[in-house]
Design a protein around this motif. Sequence first.
Motif, PDB file in Angstrom:
ATOM      1  N   MET A 132      47.984  10.334  99.242  1.00 22.76           N
ATOM      2  CA  MET A 132      48.919  11.200  98.539  1.00 22.76           C
ATOM      3  C   MET A 132      48.182  12.070  97.434  1.00 22.76           C
ATOM      4  O   MET A 132      48.383  13.093  97.428  1.00 22.76           O
ATOM      5  N   ASN A 133      47.447  11.408  96.672  1.00 21.71           N
ATOM      6  CA  ASN A 133      46.422  12.250  95.650  1.00 21.71           C
ATOM      7  C   ASN A 133      45.731  13.233  96.324  1.00 21.71           C
ATOM      8  O   ASN A 133      45.444  14.355  95.791  1.00 21.71           O
ATOM      9  N   ARG A 134      45.221  12.987  97.567  1.00 21.36           N
ATOM     10  CA  ARG A 134      44.224  14.006  97.979  1.00 21.36           C
ATOM     11  C   ARG A 134      45.201  15.147  98.517  1.00 21.36           C
ATOM     12  O   ARG A 134      44.624  16.369  98.318  1.00 21.36           O
ATOM     13  N   ILE A 135      46.267  14.942  98.990  1.00 22.38           N
ATOM     14  CA  ILE A 135      47.188  15.599  99.478  1.00 22.38           C
ATOM     15  C   ILE A 135      47.463  16.662  98.199  1.00 22.38           C
ATOM     16  O   ILE A 135      47.774  17.935  98.138  1.00 22.38           O
ATOM     17  N   ALA A 136      48.031  16.103  97.266  1.00 18.25           N
ATOM     18  CA  ALA A 136      48.462  16.801  95.986  1.00 18.25           C
ATOM     19  C   ALA A 136      47.381  17.858  95.466  1.00 18.25           C
ATOM     20  O   ALA A 136      47.350  18.761  95.096  1.00 18.25           O
ATOM     21  N   GLU A 137      45.864  17.100  95.376  1.00 17.27           N
ATOM     22  CA  GLU A 137      44.998  17.753  94.827  1.00 17.27           C
ATOM     23  C   GLU A 137      44.492  18.980  95.827  1.00 17.27           C
ATOM     24  O   GLU A 137      44.356  20.112  95.363  1.00 17.27           O
ATOM     25  N   SER A 138      44.792  18.842  97.206  1.00 16.45           N
ATOM     26  CA  SER A 138      44.592  19.842  98.151  1.00 16.45           C
ATOM     27  C   SER A 138      45.485  21.052  98.034  1.00 16.45           C
ATOM     28  O   SER A 138      45.242  22.100  97.810  1.00 16.45           O
ATOM     29  N   LEU A 139      47.028  20.692  97.584  1.00 17.65           N
ATOM     30  CA  LEU A 139      47.924  21.789  97.496  1.00 17.65           C
ATOM     31  C   LEU A 139      47.563  22.389  96.251  1.00 17.65           C
ATOM     32  O   LEU A 139      47.693  23.630  95.926  1.00 17.65           O
ATOM     33  N   LYS A 140      47.292  21.615  95.245  1.00 17.93           N
ATOM     34  CA  LYS A 140      46.652  22.210  93.884  1.00 17.93           C
ATOM     35  C   LYS A 140      45.773  23.217  93.912  1.00 17.93           C
ATOM     36  O   LYS A 140      45.469  24.414  93.593  1.00 17.93           O
ATOM     37  N   ALA A 141      44.696  22.745  94.984  1.00 18.99           N
ATOM     38  CA  ALA A 141      43.377  23.669  94.853  1.00 18.99           C
ATOM     39  C   ALA A 141      43.866  25.033  95.568  1.00 18.99           C
ATOM     40  O   ALA A 141      43.726  26.242  95.269  1.00 18.99           O
ATOM     41  N   ARG A 142      44.766  25.073  96.602  1.00 16.84           N
ATOM     42  CA  ARG A 142      45.294  26.246  97.496  1.00 16.84           C
ATOM     43  C   ARG A 142      46.296  27.144  96.624  1.00 16.84           C
ATOM     44  O   ARG A 142      45.887  28.118  96.677  1.00 16.84           O
TER      45      ARG A 142
END
Lengths: 259, 401
Positions: free
Chosen positions: B1-11
Amino acid sequence: MKIAVVTGAGESLLPGILLSRLRKEGLPAECVLRPRAGALRAIRDGLARATRRGLACRIRERLRPSPVMSRIGVTTYREYASAHGLEGWDRPLARIMADLDVELVTFEDLNDNRTAAAIRDRGIDLLLNTCSSLYREVLDAPRIGVLNPHMGPLPRVRGVNAMEWSLFLGLPTGITVHRIDRGVDTGDVLLFEPFEPKPGEDIPALRGRTGPLMVEALVRGARKLADGGAGEPQAKSDGRQYFVMHPRLVKLAERRIGG
Amino acid sequence: MNRIAESLKARAACLRPSHARIVLRDRRGRRSAAGRDEERLRAALDWLGRAQDAAGGGGVSAGYHFRGGWRPPYPETSGYIAATFLDAAAYLGESSWRDRAVAIGDWEISIQLRGGAVRGGQGVNDYPIVFNTGQVMIGWLALHRATGEQRFLDAAVRAGEWLAAVQDADGKWSRHTLNDIPHAYHSRVAWPLLECGLRADRPDLAVAAERFYGWLVGETAGKGWIRHMGFTGSGPVLTHTIAYTIRGLLEGANRLDGDLALRCREVATHAARQLFYRYERNKADPFGEPRPLPGLFDEGWRPAAAWSCLTGNCQLAIIWIRLARANDDARYLNASLKILDQVKGTQCLKSGNPGIRGGVAGSWPVTGRYIQSAYPNWAAKFLCDALMEQERAMAGLEARP
């Protein structure tokens, strides 16, 4: 000895003049091997033939510079043809082939089985390369092999932009006729034909007049083989492979023309 | 979940207009036409100046990131940026760069750990790191050479003493290192350690450096590969750390004598040659431009990334220019000109974003895996170094009749 000439898909005076010169030398070519052309390429080449001399040619050069199509190139070919009594040298390749009874063999892929079969079926002994194709499996098809005119002294300067690198390094400029093997310009050397740049000449002008020199060198190479001669093997370690030269180094190479 | 959130923030960070322009430009494979080299050098230096100003205190911000903007100062890379600023001052004849270098040197002294080591990580942390210590020594030694100020040599000696104290018996460092493993790129630690030993008349430090080189030249594998070049103990290796390793070996070779010097040069040259051929032969058309050098290679020198590490490319350009001179082989100079053209083409000179304008991204495309979506200070540093090195090499050739 049965000879075939391998050409590229583009428009060039070299193959036609080579065919004529080979005929004069008593080494007529059996056929020309050429990539199968699509409709767009046919239109572009037709345009090139129609506009070989004049303003449209200069515009085309600007879009895709080709020393063979340059005025210097045409002039040099004219002088060469005149010196060797070659008539109709500037006609379309198809016309020259028709007049000399040379067959056209087209291919999709130079290195596929069908091309190799076409070469073997015709009993071709020697291919003369006039383009920048890559030879791999097809190397085994002709009985003797494939000759290439390399624009630099072998083995010292292998690879690309050999003429420019020769100038840059202060080495003799010239054309080496060698057999193509699976290495990069590592095949047996038949001859080296030097040429001298003229003072003040730039690289495009120098390249522009090498066409006839390549023709003559290839003919001499074929003659040497026809007379039972052979090439000198190169040791792999004798030379270096050079790569596309950066424009800043090309300028330095140019400065070395004329000493 | 954390990884998805980080990926969304990066995008999401990529959506800011100045960021999006870079992302889209790189996606289309576009590079800006190579402008004048002096313009690009000044742009990169100005970016470094802004990075230093953004951090405050004298150190240089680790870089500009799409997420979060300017980062804290980075002691490791600030240290060797001092050497670049000094070089620029001499090259351009502008003393303001020297002032900036001195500010870095003094800041580094002010935060030097009591035992002599340099702090790890970005910001001012409490733990020492071997590699970082070596990089700041490079800066201090350059400052001592340029200014004659004893405090810089004293700081370098303190750092050197700490390095010698934590070294393994066989010459490598495996304590106080990234991931607590030995690294071949510590050749860039041995280099300043050796220089410090020679300059400060401390043979013990020079011997410690020689011990490292003696260990390293024994760590070669097939085809010129050198073990331990990566950040981790396994997997493909960045061209950035491969180049670190090679450069440290070459600098060692320049300062050592006898067989060890020869061996260092041989090992370095073999590795550099492998990358040279992999660069020059990787093209769609034999008569065209090489494709951008992949940013990762495995032990067989097989490419392992679709993106390019721009820092590594600049570092290799410097190495190849030096090899061209040492081996009288202009092919290396030729390759360096071409690879630098490719890096220059990624440098954006017109962005309204001061974190982007003149800087060099971690990767090309900018979303590549090395320092993703960011402009690290060491990328700009190595571009500056490479441009100055290139121009000196070309000036020598172009001046010949």
